[in-house]
Design an enzyme around this catalytic site. Structure first.
Site, short mmCIF file in Angstrom:
data_model
loop_
_atom_site.label_atom_id
_atom_site.label_comp_id
_atom_site.label_asym_id
_atom_site.label_seq_id
_atom_site.Cartn_x
_atom_site.Cartn_y
_atom_site.Cartn_z
N GLU A 118 2.76 5.15 -4.00
CA GLU A 118 2.77 6.10 -5.13
C GLU A 118 4.06 6.93 -5.23
OE1 GLU A 118 -0.89 4.65 -4.03
OE2 GLU A 118 0.25 6.04 -2.78
N ASP A 155 0.85 -1.19 0.00
CA ASP A 155 0.00 0.00 0.00
C ASP A 155 0.89 1.25 0.00
OD1 ASP A 155 -2.30 1.51 0.13
OD2 ASP A 155 -2.71 1.11 2.24
N ASP A 161 -9.27 4.22 -1.95
CA ASP A 161 -10.16 4.74 -0.90
C ASP A 161 -11.42 5.35 -1.51
OD1 ASP A 161 -8.10 3.97 0.70
OD2 ASP A 161 -7.42 5.98 1.19
#
Length: 640
Positions: free
Chosen positions: A441, A438, A562
């Site tokens: 980025e 996770d 999300d």
């Protein structure tokens, strides 16, 4: 006769124009002319051309004076057009990261080159044509002469930090692709919507903005007089870019790298996906259990809560194949650790034996940020192997859930071997069945160049908002990498490229700039993680990655990030999931019932009816949400 106020206003406008206040924007460039074109016999034959700038401008920097053109029919269904600096090497997506044939090196061997005097270069499916001055090129379908890509009558600009190229489009073209973003209008691209590609930690409920992945590929579906045809176009470039789609044209504005176009002939949509994945890598085969139903929540604060969830599904007779932990299992949010109080290892191992005996699996989260903690073994070994991204010669300091962190560099061979070793160590400690990568980025709670404060605790474990930056930071805007001349529409607001991520003047292995490699972080991490899991027992790895790039589907699954528990977010999930199939990542899903609070019973009921058909089917929620496992409502349990 004109009134004196009008003359005064006209004089003011003239004065402002002459002073530059209202000056018309200068053209970014005036194009190139083709000065030489030769046909090479190397590697099955190709065209090699040389382009010279017609007139240089200073807008967005100086033009690169000489370019090298490479054109090759790579197979019957694929054509490549590659344009780069003829005199100096430029950044490209690394060939070891995404394997493909490189253009041939420059050669003066007369035995392999001969002048090319024809106006077209036909292959089995495509005909490549060009205009020498100003240089433009076009691609037509050989079977019917249909124009598929045509750069004529547009500016062609190639600068160090600004590249612009456009193509005409007929009114019959329907475009799909260009991600990752949440498209409120559905899967078909809408003219004049913004399309920015730059991996960003922006929640998926934000519409028409750059999100977690970068996929600069589109499919063009046409219906002309009842005759349907499809082709695909990939611009293989990892730098940030804006794509402007008007309905009649398509314009790329890219802040670096090269032009590396791949054209796929189709003619059907599935043919395009087949041809695309033949280049970038076929989707990773998933373990059979991953196709079942998954349950997760950020907020399972103890093992007893997880055990209760598993038993809740069992009592409700709802099949549950995989139980997950977000970062709740960790010791102070540190990767590859267990909370000794709430997730004691002996009890966790006993629990895993129980669920494994039922055929269930267990997946946990790891974030890229490694806590800066001299007593933490993962950190110690990373420092010893020199695996972290650097700024000014020192590991780049950032902040995520553990507090101050360094980010591993997965372009560094040492970074890959370090990751393989850490996963092996952790698997011996806890036999997890898959990993969730996770925040890659990369996400950072801070911006710029930071130091750990000496006058306060960072992080403050009692803070109401632990995602607020607690480091002492200053913006880094003094380099052209941190503050480039052309501003892409990052985060939907032309944010600094380094806003809440790694500073773009930071460097990876071999001096590679974060400016160039930013959108590859999640991809490179997925490759390293896949290598680690594959080496454990030779079974199909299961990896879920938030950030993705061209080729990520060969290593990982994806979820849409999300979202919210709303009907709109349920609807948005469909187009995003379909888009990822086009991107070569069919193992994708959306957080069923929504990540943020709070879904209604009816919404969750309908969402599991849809979510059962997601390739990756998982109920996941935020710690602030009320409990939303499918057995919480009788009607939802019945649907499930």
């Amino acid at each position: 006769m004109l009134s004196s106020p009008f003359l005064w206003y006209l004089a003011l406008l003239i004065s402002l124009y002459l002073s530059g206040t209202l000056a018309l924007q200068q053209r970014a460039g005036y194009g190139y002319r083709l000065t030489a074109l030769e046909e090479s016999t190397l590697d099955g034959g190709c065209l090699v051309g040389h382009l010279k700038v017609k007139q240089s401008t200073s807008t967005y920097g100086l033009d690169i004076p000489n370019l090298r053109l490479f054109v090759k029919h790579e197979n019957q269904k694929r054509l490549r057009v590659h344009i780069t600096d003829a005199d100096n090497p430029r950044w490209e997506v690394p060939y070891n990261l995404l394997p493909r044939a490189p253009p041939p090196p420059p050669t003066k061997n007369p035995k392999t080159l001969s002048p090319f005097s024809l106006s077209s270069y036909p292959g089995s499916e495509f005909i490549f044509t060009f205009n020498p001055d100003p240089f433009s090129f076009a691609l037509t379908r050989k079977s019917n002469g249909e124009s598929l890509f045509n750069t004529s009558n547009f500016d062609f600009v190639f600068k160090d930090q600004y590249i612009e190229i456009s193509s005409q489009l007929p009114e019959t073209a329907s475009l799909y692709g260009f991600g990752e973003n949440t498209q409120p209008g559905g899967i078909r691209l809408r003219p004049n919507d913004p399309y920015t590609l730059y991996t960003t930690d922006t929640s998926a409920f934000n519409l028409n903005t750059d999100l977690y992945g970068s996929h600069p590929v589109y499919m063009d579906l046409r219906n002309s007089g009842g005759k349907v045809s499809t082709h695909g176009v990939l611009l293989l470039n990892s730098n940030g870019m804006d794509v402007f789609y008007t309905g009649k044209s398509l314009t790329y504005k890219i802040i670096g790298g090269v032009l590396d176009f791949y054209f796929f002939s189709g003619p059907g949509p599935l043919d395009v996906v087949d041809q695309y994945t033949a280049l970038i890598g076929r989707p990773a085969p998933m373990p059979y259990w991953a196709l079942g139903f998954h349950q997760c929540s950020w907020g399972y604060k103890s093992l007893s809560v997880v055990q209760g969830v598993v038993e809740g599904y069992k009592k409700a007779n709802i099949p549950l194949d995989v139980i997950w932990n977000d970062d709740d299992h960790m010791d102070a949010s540190k990767d590859f650790t267990l909370d000794p109080i709430n997730y004691p290892r002996p009890k966790l191992l006993k629990f895993l034996n129980q669920i494994h005996s039922r055929g269930m699996k267990y997946v946990v989260l790891i974030d890229p940020g490694i806590a800066v903690n001299p007593s933490y073994g993962v950190y110690q070994r990373g420092i010893a192997k020199d695996v972290f991204v650097k700024l000014d010669g020192q590991p780049y300091l950032a902040q995520v859930w553990p507090g101050p962190v360094y980010f591993p560099d997965f372009l560094n061979p040492n970074g890959v071997s370090w990751r393989v070793d850490e996963i092996s160590r952790f698997h011996q400690f806890v036999p997890v069945d898959g990993l969730w990568i996770d925040m890659n980025e990369v996400s950072n709670f801070c911006t710029g160049k930071c130091v750990i404060p000496t006058t306060r605790q960072c992080p403050d474990r009692k803070a109401i908002k632990p995602s607020v930056c607690c480091l002492d930071c200053k913006n880094v805007t003094s380099t052209r990498w941190d503050d480039p001349p052309y501003k892409i529409n990052a985060a939907g607001k032309k944010a600094l490229l380094g806003f809440k991520t790694i500073a773009t003047s930071a460097t990876h292995y071999g001096g590679v700039l974060e400016y160039n490699a930013h959108s590859l972080y999640g991809f490179s991490e997925a490759i390293a993680t896949h290598k680690a899991l594959l080496g454990l027992n030779g079974k199909r790895p299961f990896i879920l990655s938030r950030s993705t790039f061209v080729g990520s589907g060969s290593y990982a699954a994806h979820w849409t990030g999300d979202n919210k528990g709303t009907w709109e977010d349920l609807r948005y999930s469909i187009s995003t999931i379909l888009n990822f199939g086009l991107f070569g990542m069919p193992m994708v899903g959306s957080d069923i019932c929504g990540f943020y609070p709070a879904p209604t019973e009816e919404l969750c009921n309908r969402w599991i009816q849809l979510g059962a058909f997601y390739p990756f089917s998982r109920d996941h929620s935020n710690f602030a949400s009320p409990r939303q496992e499918l057995y919480q409502w009788n009607s939802v349990a019945k649907s499930a």
